[in-house]
Design an enzyme around this catalytic site. Structure first.
Site, short mmCIF file in Angstrom:
data_model
loop_
_atom_site.label_atom_id
_atom_site.label_comp_id
_atom_site.label_asym_id
_atom_site.label_seq_id
_atom_site.Cartn_x
_atom_site.Cartn_y
_atom_site.Cartn_z
N PHE A 5 31.58 31.02 17.77
CA PHE A 5 32.21 31.56 16.56
C PHE A 5 31.79 33.01 16.33
O PHE A 5 30.60 33.34 16.36
CB PHE A 5 31.80 30.75 15.33
CG PHE A 5 32.55 29.47 15.13
CD1 PHE A 5 33.67 29.43 14.32
CD2 PHE A 5 32.12 28.31 15.75
CE1 PHE A 5 34.35 28.24 14.13
CE2 PHE A 5 32.80 27.11 15.56
CZ PHE A 5 33.93 27.07 14.74
N ASP A 6 32.78 33.84 16.06
CA ASP A 6 32.51 35.15 15.48
C ASP A 6 31.95 34.92 14.08
O ASP A 6 32.11 33.83 13.51
CB ASP A 6 33.82 35.95 15.44
CG ASP A 6 33.68 37.29 14.77
OD1 ASP A 6 32.69 38.00 15.05
OD2 ASP A 6 34.56 37.64 13.96
N LEU A 7 31.32 35.93 13.49
CA LEU A 7 30.76 35.79 12.14
C LEU A 7 31.62 36.49 11.10
O LEU A 7 32.28 35.84 10.28
CB LEU A 7 29.33 36.33 12.12
CG LEU A 7 28.61 36.34 10.77
CD1 LEU A 7 28.58 34.94 10.15
CD2 LEU A 7 27.20 36.90 10.91
N ASP A 8 31.65 37.82 11.13
CA ASP A 8 32.40 38.58 10.13
C ASP A 8 33.89 38.31 10.23
O ASP A 8 34.50 38.48 11.29
CB ASP A 8 32.16 40.08 10.30
CG ASP A 8 30.74 40.49 9.92
OD1 ASP A 8 30.07 39.73 9.21
OD2 ASP A 8 30.32 41.59 10.34
N ILE A 160 36.17 31.59 19.03
CA ILE A 160 36.98 31.62 17.81
C ILE A 160 36.68 32.89 17.06
O ILE A 160 35.52 33.21 16.77
CB ILE A 160 36.67 30.40 16.91
CG1 ILE A 160 36.98 29.09 17.64
CG2 ILE A 160 37.45 30.47 15.61
CD1 ILE A 160 35.78 28.34 18.09
#
Length: 223
Positions: A5-8, A160
């Site tokens: 997963f990306d964060l921002d 993602i």
């Protein structure tokens, strides 16, 4: 089954903290201070690359990064909000034995502090980000590092994220990418970058994650 997963713009909405910290850097450099809505494109790309574009490739980029982090490390990283539905999604995926990782261009130390603050760290097997010297700021490099460190088969993993950088980095390493539309990238940006599908709400991620990580092995782009 493994999900990166990306964060921002994917797990949390960082608009306030990031744009205010960019404004802080611009003000300290004596540059015109843009409105927040004119700076949302800075959410996603590596920070130094974003400032290089914003400042016209000037020699002030490193000073801008330093000034940005000066504010962000104390205040900006908590001017943030978890998107609705994310905690429930992460819990459901863990219950399905999906191994979860964070892959963000943000400094790793900042990513961990944010996830700790919001009580999300426990969902992830690993939290990966960039280093102060800009190592792994590029998503292709970061994903490659994670695959090597965790000994992950690309065919069993999916990336993602909300920006083209997530999809480009995934494709360079043989992963499929899922584009999410509640973040800061446009649908067209994500489609042009080659995402396997678009998802409009966290609940909708479950099926494509399972489907894409159960596929046959793929070769990395250009291999």
């Amino acid at each position: 089954m493994i999900a990166l997963f990306d964060l921002d713009g994917t797990l949390t909405d960082p608009k306030t903290g990031i744009t205010r910290s960019v404004q802080h850097a611009l003000e300290r450099l004596g540059r015109p201070v843009l409105e927040a809505d004119a700076l949302t494109w800075m959410i996603g790309p590596p920070l130094a690359a974003g400032f290089a574009k914003l400042l016209g490739g000037s020699d002030e980029v490193q000073d801008a990064v330093r000034l940005y982090r000066e504010r962000y490390s104390e205040v900006g990283l908590f001017e943030n909000e978890v998107y609705a539905g994310i905690p429930a999604l992460l819990q459901d995926l863990r219950d399905r034995d999906v191994r979860l990782f964070v892959a963000t261009s943000k400094l790793q130390v900042f990513a961990r502090r944010i996830l700790d603050h919001f009580g999300l760290s426990g969902f992830f097997h690993g939290i990966y980000g960039s280093e102060p010297d800009h190592r792994n700021a590029d998503k292709s490099d970061l994903i490659r590092f994670i695959l090597d460190r965790e000994r992950i088969d690309p065919a069993q993993a999916v990336m993602i994220g909300d920006r083209e950088y997530d999809a480009i980095g995934a494709r360079a390493n043989g992963l499929s990418a899922i584009g999410i539309t509640w973040g800061y990238g446009s649908r067209q940006e994500l489609l042009d970058a080659g995402v396997a599908c678009l998802v409009d709400e966290p609940e909708g991620l479950k099926e494509p994650i399972v489907t894409l990580t159960a596929s046959t092995p793929r070769r990395a782009a250009g291999a």
